[in-house]
Design an enzyme around this catalytic site. Structure first.
Site, PDB file in Angstrom:
ATOM      1  CG  ASP A 177      52.759  37.560  32.647  1.00 59.02           C
ATOM      2  OD1 ASP A 177      51.939  38.778  33.034  1.00 59.02           O
ATOM      3  OD2 ASP A 177      53.932  37.249  32.208  1.00 59.02           O
ATOM      4  CD  GLU A 195      47.408  41.849  38.917  1.00 61.48           C
ATOM      5  OE1 GLU A 195      48.203  41.092  39.460  1.00 61.48           O
ATOM      6  OE2 GLU A 195      47.770  42.931  38.577  1.00 61.48           O
ATOM      7  CG  ASP A 245      48.691  38.490  36.038  1.00 69.92           C
ATOM      8  OD1 ASP A 245      47.908  40.248  36.170  1.00 69.92           O
ATOM      9  OD2 ASP A 245      50.054  38.622  35.710  1.00 69.92           O
TER      10      ASP A 245
END
Length: 188
Positions: free
Chosen positions: A145, A72, A11
């Site tokens: 996260d 991501e 992430d």
């Protein structure tokens, strides 16, 4: 664990870059291998922040030897400085995957939420709760996260059907079969 696909989920972020490694078997069951966040101080120049992010991801790649990397996908945000930092960290992650000879894939936040919770607009707590449940954790993965990184890894493995499984193998859930059929229809 030869019958499992080891996925590193990332992430991306400049202040906190979530990293999570999971082993996912053909039956979609998953085991936590590693979870954490690579941090860089806001007071540092951008090149030093990116170097810290790179060093942290490189360490995880070397120590845990994933089969694939899931990152991501950067999307438009109102705050340009936030999206720029996320895009820069994402680029670092994708470059490091290539340097290690790994395939890298990107997934949108709504794809990840839908894969993990069944709902593309799930909130952070719902994602964390499902990740903890799937990985049989005693507590929610933190920071958020890191939980998002684990969710990315799970999403990628499940969208692929587990450790090399295919839709024909019957190991996909009904939602995964529907997703695969929709993706196939779009490609035609």
């Amino acid at each position: 664990m030869a019958s499992a696909l080891r996925v590193l989920g990332i992430d991306p972020g400049l202040t906190r870059c979530g990293v999570g490694v999971v082993d996912v078997r053909r039956d979609r069951s998953a085991t936590l291998v590693h979870v954490g966040a690579v941090r860089s101080g806001v007071e540092l120049p951008i090149e030093q922040r990116l170097a810290l992010i790179a060093a942290g991801i490189r360490s995880v790649l070397t120590e845990h030897e994933p089969d694939v990397v899931a990152v991501e996908r950067v999307f438009a945000q109102n705050n340009r400085s936030t999206v720029m930092g996320t895009a820069q960290a994402s680029g670092i992650a994708l470059m490091l995957a290539a340097e290690h000879g790994l395939t890298a894939a990107t997934h949108t936040p709504s794809e990840v939420k839908a894969a993990v919770t069944g709902y593309g607009n799930a909130d952070k707590l719902q994602v964390q709760t499902m990740v903890a449940r799937v990985l049989r954790l005693d507590s929610l993965p933190r920071p958020a996260d890191a939980a998002d990184a684990l969710a990315l890894a799970l999403c990628h493995a499940w969208r692929r059907g587990g450790a090399g499984a295919t839709a024909a193998s019957g190991s996909l859930t009904p939602a995964q079969r529907a997703w695969a059929q929709a993706e196939s229809a779009v490609r035609r």
